[in-house]
Design a protein around this motif. Structure first.
Motif, mmCIF file in Angstrom:
data_model
loop_
_atom_site.group_PDB
_atom_site.id
_atom_site.type_symbol
_atom_site.label_atom_id
_atom_site.label_comp_id
_atom_site.label_asym_id
_atom_site.label_seq_id
_atom_site.Cartn_x
_atom_site.Cartn_y
_atom_site.Cartn_z
ATOM 1 N N PRO A 285 0.815 -1.221 0.000
ATOM 2 C CA PRO A 285 0.000 0.000 0.000
ATOM 3 C C PRO A 285 0.847 1.270 0.000
ATOM 4 N N ARG A 286 0.471 2.189 -0.863
ATOM 5 C CA ARG A 286 1.009 3.542 -0.888
ATOM 6 C C ARG A 286 2.538 3.583 -0.924
ATOM 7 N N VAL A 287 3.131 2.843 -1.821
ATOM 8 C CA VAL A 287 4.570 2.941 -2.089
ATOM 9 C C VAL A 287 4.727 3.946 -3.224
ATOM 10 N N ILE A 288 5.372 5.065 -2.942
ATOM 11 C CA ILE A 288 5.426 6.167 -3.899
ATOM 12 C C ILE A 288 6.870 6.518 -4.228
ATOM 13 N N ALA A 289 7.057 7.081 -5.404
ATOM 14 C CA ALA A 289 8.353 7.624 -5.810
ATOM 15 C C ALA A 289 8.376 9.107 -5.457
ATOM 16 N N ILE A 290 9.503 9.556 -4.923
ATOM 17 C CA ILE A 290 9.604 10.960 -4.513
ATOM 18 C C ILE A 290 10.941 11.537 -4.961
ATOM 19 N N THR A 291 10.994 12.845 -4.967
ATOM 20 C CA THR A 291 12.247 13.563 -5.196
ATOM 21 C C THR A 291 12.196 14.860 -4.407
ATOM 22 N N GLY A 292 13.337 15.323 -3.949
ATOM 23 C CA GLY A 292 13.374 16.563 -3.184
ATOM 24 C C GLY A 292 13.061 17.766 -4.057
ATOM 25 N N SER A 293 12.291 18.690 -3.525
ATOM 26 C CA SER A 293 11.943 19.886 -4.279
ATOM 27 C C SER A 293 13.128 20.841 -4.340
ATOM 28 N N ARG A 294 13.286 21.498 -5.481
ATOM 29 C CA ARG A 294 14.342 22.500 -5.621
ATOM 30 C C ARG A 294 13.999 23.770 -4.857
ATOM 31 N N TYR A 295 12.737 23.939 -4.525
ATOM 32 C CA TYR A 295 12.286 25.135 -3.820
ATOM 33 C C TYR A 295 11.664 24.724 -2.489
ATOM 34 N N ARG A 296 11.591 25.662 -1.582
ATOM 35 C CA ARG A 296 11.016 25.375 -0.277
ATOM 36 C C ARG A 296 9.504 25.239 -0.397
ATOM 37 N N LEU A 297 8.981 24.063 -0.064
ATOM 38 C CA LEU A 297 7.543 23.824 -0.102
ATOM 39 C C LEU A 297 6.924 24.192 1.238
ATOM 40 N N ASP A 298 5.611 24.425 1.219
ATOM 41 C CA ASP A 298 4.904 24.739 2.456
ATOM 42 C C ASP A 298 4.258 23.505 3.062
ATOM 43 N N ARG A 299 4.639 22.320 2.575
ATOM 44 C CA ARG A 299 4.095 21.058 3.081
ATOM 45 C C ARG A 299 5.161 19.977 2.935
ATOM 46 N N PRO A 300 5.085 18.927 3.748
ATOM 47 C CA PRO A 300 6.102 17.873 3.635
ATOM 48 C C PRO A 300 6.033 17.093 2.329
ATOM 49 N N LEU A 301 4.814 16.918 1.785
ATOM 50 C CA LEU A 301 4.644 16.131 0.562
ATOM 51 C C LEU A 301 3.786 16.909 -0.417
ATOM 52 N N GLY A 302 4.347 17.163 -1.594
ATOM 53 C CA GLY A 302 3.603 17.879 -2.614
ATOM 54 C C GLY A 302 2.605 16.984 -3.319
ATOM 55 N N PRO A 303 1.748 17.559 -4.148
ATOM 56 C CA PRO A 303 0.749 16.760 -4.869
ATOM 57 C C PRO A 303 1.402 15.841 -5.892
ATOM 58 N N ALA A 304 0.670 14.795 -6.262
ATOM 59 C CA ALA A 304 1.180 13.837 -7.248
ATOM 60 C C ALA A 304 1.331 14.513 -8.603
ATOM 61 N N ARG A 305 2.415 14.153 -9.297
ATOM 62 C CA ARG A 305 2.674 14.690 -10.630
ATOM 63 C C ARG A 305 2.855 13.540 -11.613
ATOM 64 N N LYS A 306 2.385 13.761 -12.817
ATOM 65 C CA LYS A 306 2.529 12.733 -13.851
ATOM 66 C C LYS A 306 3.986 12.652 -14.299
ATOM 67 N N ILE A 307 4.411 11.429 -14.559
ATOM 68 C CA ILE A 307 5.805 11.241 -14.953
ATOM 69 C C ILE A 307 5.951 10.402 -16.213
ATOM 70 N N ASP A 308 4.917 9.610 -16.559
ATOM 71 C CA ASP A 308 4.990 8.759 -17.746
ATOM 72 C C ASP A 308 4.566 9.537 -18.983
ATOM 73 N N HIS A 309 5.310 9.353 -20.069
ATOM 74 C CA HIS A 309 5.025 10.056 -21.318
ATOM 75 C C HIS A 309 5.018 9.077 -22.486
ATOM 76 N N ARG A 310 4.220 9.408 -23.484
ATOM 77 C CA ARG A 310 4.232 8.635 -24.726
ATOM 78 C C ARG A 310 5.410 9.089 -25.589
#
Length: 641
Positions: free
Chosen positions: A462-487
């Motif tokens: 359950p809920r195994v996610i891929a993450i990367t550190g933000s280049r900018y200071r976020l106002d939350r510990p975890l940002g929203p999900a972003r799409k990463i797969d492309h055609r």
């Protein structure tokens, strides 16, 4: 040219070669030949060591007749150290007859250009003994480039600290490291640039290395570490009233309320020393070592020693200090640039020995009373996966339940199979009740990105996610999900894999705030809990970074770039605990009571005796429901509505 003329010229050259050589020191050479250019000096003209007498010993330690090999200078800005290094270069070019390859290392390309055009070229043009040997006008020839000067008797290289190939290419005798605190700790995966430089000097028994820099943050400052290993020399001046010697320190500078009067109080008898006494103070000064037996020469200089007219006055320094009172960033700048001292930030000021003393006698992989939620953070390295499992409880409490490194190449499936097995094994309470893992975050940065993506796609936990550190200071510990797969055409795949950015600064703020708040607290009142069974390197890795207010970021402490996985994996475990289906920050007291009671029964309540729950716990439902999939519609459904 006639034969007689040729013969006379040859005799003069032979006579100059056979004439006994006068051995000058670096300071004597500078006083005899150096002309300061208006391009780099506010006082152009002949160099006078008497103007900055504290530089004499430093320069003379660089002379060929000195047996000193390593010289370290921790300093404030604008005290003449760069010009002293330029004097050494001129001395090498003119006085050292045998070929001695020399290297100047600077942190950036921009500083390299400034060194060449504002320092070296004017020095060569101004010294007659060098101008006749080196034609700097031929700047495009192979023997005279921006990064190379080929002069009679030697070679001078210039490079940046970020080029591992340049730092390893040739043997060197003399090296100058300018602004060493700006160097990275690891260059192209080949290690510390200073280590690369030192290995290139091993072939020369009379080698010399000059390292000077303004310090940055305590614990991560390179020049601070070099200074601590040196004999730690300070420039002692004589009080004009009582005759006692003392080093000038900031704590003894005093001023009135409106900073119109500034004076220095003698450390021995409180005598009032005025700044107009400074020329005599500097002229009669003497370097005194704190640790005379150490081989490395270390010097410290602050702006208090700046000669009259060549730096900030004492009154200007006092004014700057008063104006910086309300800003940590400005106080750090003053501490580094004016006092030549490293800045100690309170945010990450946690003592390792004190933290180790807080370790508690509970076994790893055993959930302690109060744990109601468990997450994991995973960091990928070339030869291993670092995994940390953290239990979370009410009131901001957390327990490190496991830290383990799984050996293996992330490009091979074996290490990922081992990770699945580890994450799939529930953490148990002391009574054997399992608490399942509710989420895991895996760092996908670096060159293991595709391996992490493949694992997350195929993982059924359950809920195994891929993450990367933000280049900018976020106002939350975890940002929203972003799409990463492309055609193939670059279009994102709507239902493909997604990743999250992590607010690393925010998470580290929380971690270090907890560690500071726990000081002198009894175990029941602490937020952070550590097992005595954790590996020895865990706590050091947790404290592997420090906050730099000037750069507004966390930076590795000295030598800690390779083993900061305990810190990173804690951040990832904290981040995934804020997954939209978990929301650690939204759990109410009633939610915690329901969770903890399910796992521990009344054991978690201090006033009750421990008891074992009657049945196995059911999987926990998320506090916040997962987002509903988008409602699909077609023409028929739309027509019916």
């Amino acid at each position: 040219m006639s034969l007689d003329t040729d013969g006379a010229w040859a005799m003069r050259e032979l006579s100059s070669l056979l004439r006994p050589r006068v051995h000058l020191s670096v300071s004597e050479w500078a006083d005899a030949y150096r002309l300061l250019s208006p391009k780099a000096s506010s006082e152009p003209g002949p160099w006078r060591t008497a103007r900055t007498p504290y530089l004499r010993e430093i320069m003379d330690a660089l002379s060929a007749t000195s047996d000193v090999e390593r010289i370290v200078v921790m300093k404030s800005a604008q005290l003449g150290l760069t010009e002293a290094a330029v004097n050494w270069i001129g001395y090498i070019m003119d006085q050292v007859r045998t070929a001695k390859p020399t290297l100047i290392v600077v942190p950036t390309d921009r500083l390299l250009v400034r060194w060449r055009h504002q320092r070296l070229n004017p020095m060569i043009e101004g010294a007659e003994c060098l101008r006749s040997k080196i034609d700097i006008s031929k700047s495009r020839e192979g023997s005279n480039r921006l990064d190379l000067i080929d002069y009679p008797g030697g070679l001078l290289y210039l490079t940046t600290a970020g080029s591992a190939s340049n730092l390893k290419s040739d043997s060197l005798c003399y090296v100058i490291c300018d602004e060493a605190d700006e160097y990275a700790w690891d260059v192209d995966g080949r290690g510390d640039p200073l280590g690369l430089i030192e290995s290139r000097q091993s072939n020369f028994p009379r080698r010399k290395l000059l390292i000077f820099s303004t310090p940055t943050v305590k614990g991560s400052s390179r020049i601070e570490g070099e200074w601590e290993r040196s004999d730690q020399r300070r420039y002692h001046v004589v009080c004009p009233h009582c005759g006692e010697r003392q080093a000038l320190v900031w704590e003894h500078l005093h001023w009135n309320a409106d900073v119109t009067q500034v004076w220095y109080a003698c450390a021995h008898n409180g005598c009032v020393i005025e700044e107009r006494d400074k020329p005599a103070l500097l002229a009669g000064g003497e370097w005194i070592a704190t640790h005379p037996g150490r081989r490395v020469r270390g010097y410290h200089l602050s702006a208090l020693y700046a000669p009259l007219g060549l730096g900030y006055s004492w009154r200007e320094l006092a004014t700057q200090w008063v104006e910086a009172a309300d800003s940590d960033e400005r106080r750090q700048h003053f501490t580094n640039e004016r006092l030549g001292l490293p800045w100690e930030d309170r945010r990450t000021n946690v003592d390792l020995r004190d933290l180790a003393a807080r370790a508690e006698p509970y076994p790893l992989r055993e959930a302690q009373p109060g744990v109601g939620l468990i997450t994991a953070g995973i960091d990928t390295q070339d030869d291993r996966l670092a995994v940390q499992i953290v239990g979370w409880g009410e009131g901001g409490r957390w327990w490190v339940l496991d830290y383990i490194e799984l050996p293996g190449d992330p490009a091979r499936p074996e290490v990922w199979i081992a990770l699945t097995d580890l994450l799939g094994r529930a953490i148990h309470t002391a009574h054997g009740i399992p608490i399942p893992l509710e989420g895991a975050a895996i760092d996908m940065a670096g060159h293991n990105t595709e391996h992490v993506k493949a694992y997350v796609r195929g993982c059924r936990l359950p809920r195994v996610i891929a993450i990367t550190g933000s280049r900018y200071r976020l106002d939350r510990p975890l940002g929203p999900a972003r799409k990463i797969d492309h055609r193939a055409n670059g279009q994102t795949i709507k239902h493909g894999m997604r990743y999250h950015q992590v607010g690393t600064e925010l998470a580290k703020d929380r971690l270090y705030a907890d560690l500071r708040a726990d000081a002198d607290q009894p175990p029941p009142d602490r937020r952070a809990h550590f097992s005595q069974d954790l590996p020895p390197e865990y706590l050091a890795g947790l404290l592997s970074e420090t906050w730099n207010p000037k750069r507004q970021r966390y930076e590795p402490k000295r030598g800690m770039t390779k083993r900061n996985e305990p810190l990173d994996t804690w951040v990832y475990a904290y981040a995934v605990a804020h997954h939209p289906e978990i929301r650690l920050d939204r759990l109410r007291p009633s939610d915690w009571e329901r969770r903890v009671t399910r796992f521990f029964g009344s054991e978690s309540k201090p006033e009750s005796s421990p008891s074992k729950p009657a049945s196995e716990p059911q999987p926990m439902r998320p506090v916040a429901a997962p987002p509903s999939p988008p409602r699909r519609s077609n023409f028929v459904q739309g027509w019916k509505r």
